[in-house]
Design a protein around this motif. Structure first.
Motif, PDB file in Angstrom:
ATOM      1  N   ASP A 186       0.834  -1.205   0.000  1.00  9.48           N
ATOM      2  CA  ASP A 186       0.000   0.000   0.000  1.00  9.48           C
ATOM      3  C   ASP A 186       0.872   1.260   0.000  1.00  9.48           C
ATOM      4  OD1 ASP A 186      -1.871  -2.164   1.398  1.00  9.48           O
ATOM      5  OD2 ASP A 186      -3.135  -0.552   0.624  1.00  9.48           O
ATOM      6  N   VAL A 187       0.445   2.236  -0.813  1.00 11.10           N
ATOM      7  CA  VAL A 187       1.105   3.545  -0.779  1.00 11.10           C
ATOM      8  C   VAL A 187       0.759   4.200   0.556  1.00 11.10           C
ATOM      9  CG1 VAL A 187       1.271   5.827  -1.832  1.00 11.10           C
ATOM     10  CG2 VAL A 187       0.979   3.801  -3.290  1.00 11.10           C
ATOM     11  N   LEU A 188       1.794   4.597   1.284  1.00  8.44           N
ATOM     12  CA  LEU A 188       1.584   5.215   2.588  1.00  8.44           C
ATOM     13  C   LEU A 188       1.303   6.711   2.427  1.00  8.44           C
ATOM     14  CD1 LEU A 188       4.521   3.528   4.540  1.00  8.44           C
ATOM     15  CD2 LEU A 188       2.069   3.080   4.846  1.00  8.44           C
ATOM     16  N   PRO A 189       0.530   7.279   3.363  1.00  5.91           N
ATOM     17  CA  PRO A 189       0.259   8.718   3.295  1.00  5.91           C
ATOM     18  C   PRO A 189       1.425   9.557   3.793  1.00  5.91           C
ATOM     19  CG  PRO A 189      -0.850   7.751   5.177  1.00  5.91           C
ATOM     20  CD  PRO A 189      -0.191   6.605   4.445  1.00  5.91           C
ATOM     21  N   HIS A 190       2.494   8.911   4.225  1.00  6.70           N
ATOM     22  CA  HIS A 190       3.648   9.632   4.747  1.00  6.70           C
ATOM     23  C   HIS A 190       4.916   8.914   4.297  1.00  6.70           C
ATOM     24  CE1 HIS A 190       4.028   6.303   7.595  1.00  6.70           C
ATOM     25  NE2 HIS A 190       2.729   6.387   7.742  1.00  6.70           N
ATOM     26  N   ARG A 191       6.056   9.612   4.380  1.00  5.57           N
ATOM     27  CA  ARG A 191       7.332   9.008   4.042  1.00  5.57           C
ATOM     28  C   ARG A 191       7.889   8.225   5.227  1.00  5.57           C
ATOM     29  NH1 ARG A 191      10.491  10.796   0.121  1.00  5.57           N
ATOM     30  NH2 ARG A 191      11.319   8.707   0.413  1.00  5.57           N
ATOM     31  N   ILE A 192       8.707   7.222   4.927  1.00  7.22           N
ATOM     32  CA  ILE A 192       9.389   6.478   5.990  1.00  7.22           C
ATOM     33  C   ILE A 192      10.893   6.506   5.723  1.00  7.22           C
ATOM     34  CG2 ILE A 192       7.466   4.978   6.610  1.00  7.22           C
ATOM     35  CD1 ILE A 192       8.656   2.812   4.825  1.00  7.22           C
ATOM     36  N   TYR A 193      11.674   6.284   6.732  1.00  4.60           N
ATOM     37  CA  TYR A 193      13.137   6.281   6.651  1.00  4.60           C
ATOM     38  C   TYR A 193      13.675   7.602   6.096  1.00  4.60           C
ATOM     39  CZ  TYR A 193      12.301   1.246   6.982  1.00  4.60           C
ATOM     40  OH  TYR A 193      11.871   0.018   7.371  1.00  4.60           O
ATOM     41  N   VAL A 194      12.924   8.673   6.291  1.00  6.31           N
ATOM     42  CA  VAL A 194      13.355   9.984   5.807  1.00  6.31           C
ATOM     43  C   VAL A 194      13.352  10.942   6.985  1.00  6.31           C
ATOM     44  CG1 VAL A 194      12.791  11.946   4.339  1.00  6.31           C
ATOM     45  CG2 VAL A 194      12.451   9.627   3.489  1.00  6.31           C
ATOM     46  N   THR A 195      14.439  11.676   7.142  1.00  6.54           N
ATOM     47  CA  THR A 195      14.496  12.693   8.191  1.00  6.54           C
ATOM     48  C   THR A 195      13.918  13.983   7.656  1.00  6.54           C
ATOM     49  OG1 THR A 195      16.499  11.685   9.058  1.00  6.54           O
ATOM     50  CG2 THR A 195      16.022  13.917   9.795  1.00  6.54           C
ATOM     51  N   GLU A 196      12.857  14.447   8.286  1.00  4.71           N
ATOM     52  CA  GLU A 196      12.239  15.708   7.848  1.00  4.71           C
ATOM     53  C   GLU A 196      13.179  16.862   8.172  1.00  4.71           C
ATOM     54  OE1 GLU A 196       9.567  15.988   6.169  1.00  4.71           O
ATOM     55  OE2 GLU A 196       8.729  13.978   6.334  1.00  4.71           O
TER      56      GLU A 196
END
Ligand SMILES: [Zn+2]
Length: 198
Positions: A186-196
Protein backbone atom coordinates in the motif's frame (compact mmCIF):
# COMPACT_ATOMS: atom_id res chain seq x y z
CA UNK A 1 24.85 -16.31 -28.30
CA UNK A 2 22.08 -13.76 -27.68
CA UNK A 3 18.63 -15.18 -27.12
CA UNK A 4 15.28 -13.46 -27.16
CA UNK A 5 12.44 -13.88 -24.72
CA UNK A 6 9.25 -12.49 -26.15
CA UNK A 7 6.78 -10.60 -24.02
CA UNK A 8 3.40 -9.51 -25.34
CA UNK A 9 4.59 -6.03 -26.23
CA UNK A 10 8.34 -5.89 -25.74
CA UNK A 11 11.43 -7.88 -26.56
CA UNK A 12 13.69 -8.53 -23.62
CA UNK A 13 17.19 -9.23 -24.83
CA UNK A 14 19.23 -11.62 -22.69
CA UNK A 15 22.83 -12.13 -23.76
CA UNK A 16 24.23 -15.46 -22.62
CA UNK A 17 27.79 -16.61 -23.14
CA UNK A 18 30.06 -19.25 -21.68
CA UNK A 19 32.41 -16.54 -20.41
CA UNK A 20 30.36 -15.98 -17.26
CA UNK A 21 29.17 -12.50 -18.12
CA UNK A 22 25.39 -12.84 -18.56
CA UNK A 23 23.89 -9.51 -19.60
CA UNK A 24 20.31 -8.26 -19.63
CA UNK A 25 18.50 -5.11 -20.70
CA UNK A 26 21.03 -3.66 -23.08
CA UNK A 27 24.20 -4.79 -21.36
CA UNK A 28 23.54 -4.84 -17.61
CA UNK A 29 25.53 -7.62 -15.92
CA UNK A 30 23.28 -10.08 -14.10
CA UNK A 31 23.42 -13.55 -12.61
CA UNK A 32 20.97 -16.24 -11.65
CA UNK A 33 20.58 -17.54 -8.11
CA UNK A 34 17.88 -19.79 -6.75
CA UNK A 35 15.25 -18.03 -4.67
CA UNK A 36 15.94 -20.48 -1.84
CA UNK A 37 19.64 -19.66 -1.78
CA UNK A 38 18.84 -15.95 -1.59
CA UNK A 39 16.32 -16.58 1.21
CA UNK A 40 18.94 -18.65 3.02
CA UNK A 41 21.35 -15.71 2.82
CA UNK A 42 18.68 -13.35 4.15
CA UNK A 43 17.83 -15.80 6.96
CA UNK A 44 21.34 -15.28 8.32
CA UNK A 45 21.07 -11.50 8.08
CA UNK A 46 17.75 -11.61 9.93
CA UNK A 47 19.24 -13.89 12.57
CA UNK A 48 22.34 -11.78 13.18
CA UNK A 49 21.05 -8.26 12.62
CA UNK A 50 17.33 -8.45 13.32
CA UNK A 51 14.21 -8.02 11.21
CA UNK A 52 13.86 -4.27 11.68
CA UNK A 53 17.40 -3.34 10.63
CA UNK A 54 17.55 -5.79 7.72
CA UNK A 55 14.15 -4.78 6.36
CA UNK A 56 15.08 -1.09 6.55
CA UNK A 57 18.32 -1.70 4.65
CA UNK A 58 16.63 -3.92 2.04
CA UNK A 59 13.86 -1.37 1.59
CA UNK A 60 16.17 1.58 1.05
CA UNK A 61 18.40 -0.30 -1.39
CA UNK A 62 15.36 -1.64 -3.23
CA UNK A 63 13.88 1.83 -3.48
CA UNK A 64 16.98 3.26 -5.14
CA UNK A 65 17.08 0.34 -7.58
CA UNK A 66 13.40 0.77 -8.47
CA UNK A 67 13.71 4.48 -9.14
CA UNK A 68 16.70 4.11 -11.49
CA UNK A 69 15.34 0.97 -13.16
CA UNK A 70 12.00 2.58 -14.01
CA UNK A 71 13.72 5.51 -15.70
CA UNK A 72 16.22 3.25 -17.49
CA UNK A 73 13.55 0.89 -18.84
CA UNK A 74 11.31 3.69 -20.10
CA UNK A 75 14.31 5.17 -21.91
CA UNK A 76 15.52 1.80 -23.24
CA UNK A 77 12.11 0.90 -24.65
CA UNK A 78 11.49 4.47 -25.84
CA UNK A 79 8.15 4.88 -24.09
CA UNK A 80 6.39 8.13 -23.33
CA UNK A 81 6.77 8.48 -19.52
CA UNK A 82 3.31 10.04 -19.42
CA UNK A 83 1.67 7.00 -21.04
CA UNK A 84 0.97 5.42 -17.66
CA UNK A 85 -0.76 2.22 -18.87
CA UNK A 86 2.15 1.49 -21.22
CA UNK A 87 4.76 2.16 -18.52
CA UNK A 88 2.87 -0.03 -16.03
CA UNK A 89 2.76 -2.87 -18.61
CA UNK A 90 6.47 -2.51 -19.34
CA UNK A 91 7.53 -2.57 -15.68
CA UNK A 92 5.24 -5.50 -14.88
CA UNK A 93 6.28 -7.41 -18.00
CA UNK A 94 10.02 -7.05 -17.57
CA UNK A 95 10.08 -7.94 -13.88
CA UNK A 96 7.79 -10.93 -14.42
CA UNK A 97 10.09 -12.15 -17.21
CA UNK A 98 13.20 -11.97 -15.02
CA UNK A 99 11.50 -13.77 -12.16
CA UNK A 100 10.89 -11.08 -9.56
CA UNK A 101 7.10 -11.19 -9.40
CA UNK A 102 4.03 -10.32 -11.47
CA UNK A 103 2.76 -6.87 -10.53
CA UNK A 104 -0.73 -5.42 -10.81
CA UNK A 105 -0.72 -1.65 -10.32
CA UNK A 106 -3.84 -0.19 -8.73
CA UNK A 107 -2.84 3.47 -8.61
CA UNK A 108 -4.96 6.58 -8.24
CA UNK A 109 -2.83 9.07 -10.15
CA UNK A 110 -4.89 12.09 -9.11
CA UNK A 111 -4.78 11.22 -5.41
CA UNK A 112 -1.20 9.86 -5.56
CA UNK A 113 -2.29 6.76 -3.68
CA UNK A 114 -3.24 3.15 -4.28
CA UNK A 115 -1.61 -0.24 -3.97
CA UNK A 116 0.31 -2.88 -5.90
CA UNK A 117 -0.34 -6.62 -5.92
CA UNK A 118 2.67 -8.85 -6.55
CA UNK A 119 2.09 -12.49 -7.43
CA UNK A 120 4.85 -15.05 -7.01
CA UNK A 121 7.25 -12.76 -5.13
CA UNK A 122 10.65 -14.44 -5.36
CA UNK A 123 11.40 -13.33 -1.80
CA UNK A 124 8.30 -14.96 -0.34
CA UNK A 125 8.47 -18.12 -2.41
CA UNK A 126 12.16 -18.51 -1.68
CA UNK A 127 11.48 -18.31 2.04
CA UNK A 128 8.86 -21.04 1.82
CA UNK A 129 10.71 -23.44 -0.45
CA UNK A 130 13.84 -24.89 1.05
CA UNK A 131 16.40 -27.22 -0.43
CA UNK A 132 17.13 -30.54 1.18
CA UNK A 133 20.74 -31.45 1.92
CA UNK A 134 21.07 -33.20 -1.44
CA UNK A 135 19.77 -30.18 -3.33
CA UNK A 136 16.28 -31.42 -4.10
CA UNK A 137 13.65 -28.70 -3.85
CA UNK A 138 10.95 -29.39 -1.32
CA UNK A 139 8.24 -27.25 0.24
CA UNK A 140 8.75 -27.56 3.95
CA UNK A 141 6.39 -24.91 5.23
CA UNK A 142 3.17 -23.21 4.21
CA UNK A 143 3.85 -20.06 6.21
CA UNK A 144 6.69 -18.03 7.59
CA UNK A 145 6.52 -15.97 10.77
CA UNK A 146 6.91 -12.56 9.12
CA UNK A 147 6.48 -10.81 5.76
CA UNK A 148 9.56 -11.35 3.61
CA UNK A 149 9.33 -8.76 0.85
CA UNK A 150 10.82 -5.53 2.26
CA UNK A 151 13.22 -5.32 -0.68
CA UNK A 152 10.32 -5.62 -3.11
CA UNK A 153 8.36 -3.00 -1.12
CA UNK A 154 11.27 -0.60 -1.59
CA UNK A 155 11.72 -1.50 -5.24
CA UNK A 156 8.02 -0.97 -5.91
CA UNK A 157 8.17 2.33 -4.01
CA UNK A 158 10.81 3.42 -6.53
CA UNK A 159 8.66 2.30 -9.48
CA UNK A 160 5.50 3.89 -8.07
CA UNK A 161 7.30 7.15 -7.27
CA UNK A 162 8.41 7.25 -10.90
CA UNK A 163 4.87 6.53 -12.12
CA UNK A 164 3.23 9.09 -9.82
CA UNK A 165 6.06 11.61 -10.34
CA UNK A 166 5.91 12.08 -6.60
CA UNK A 167 8.08 10.52 -3.90
CA UNK A 168 6.09 7.92 -1.96
CA UNK A 169 6.76 4.93 0.23
CA UNK A 170 5.03 1.56 0.21
CA UNK A 171 4.39 -0.91 3.00
CA UNK A 172 3.71 -4.60 2.57
CA UNK A 173 0.34 -5.31 4.19
CA UNK A 174 -0.20 -8.88 2.96
CA UNK A 175 2.46 -11.46 2.12
CA UNK A 176 2.49 -14.83 0.44
CA UNK A 177 4.86 -15.90 3.20
CA UNK A 178 2.11 -15.20 5.77
CA UNK A 179 -0.43 -17.35 3.92
CA UNK A 180 -2.06 -14.67 1.74
CA UNK A 181 -2.76 -15.42 -1.92
CA UNK A 182 -0.32 -12.72 -3.06
CA UNK A 183 1.72 -9.87 -1.63
CA UNK A 184 0.11 -6.46 -1.33
CA UNK A 185 1.92 -3.14 -0.99
CA UNK A 186 0.00 0.00 0.00
CA UNK A 187 1.11 3.55 -0.78
CA UNK A 188 1.58 5.21 2.59
CA UNK A 189 0.26 8.72 3.29
CA UNK A 190 3.65 9.63 4.75
CA UNK A 191 7.33 9.01 4.04
CA UNK A 192 9.39 6.48 5.99
CA UNK A 193 13.14 6.28 6.65
CA UNK A 194 13.36 9.98 5.81
CA UNK A 195 14.50 12.69 8.19
CA UNK A 196 12.24 15.71 7.85
CA UNK A 197 14.26 18.85 7.40
CA UNK A 198 12.95 21.83 9.34
ZN1 LIG B 1 5.56 -10.81 0.39
Amino acid sequence: MPSQTSLPEIDLQIEMSLEGDLKVLGGVRAFLMSTSSFADLLDDFYLVLGERFVNARLYMGGRRAGARTAAALVSLFKLDPNDKPAVERLLAGVDAAIGWARYEFHLDYAARSGYVIAKNSFLAQGALEKFTANGKMTAVQAKDSFARCAMLAGYLAGLVSYLLQHEVDLQETECLALGHAACRFDVLPHRIYVTEKS
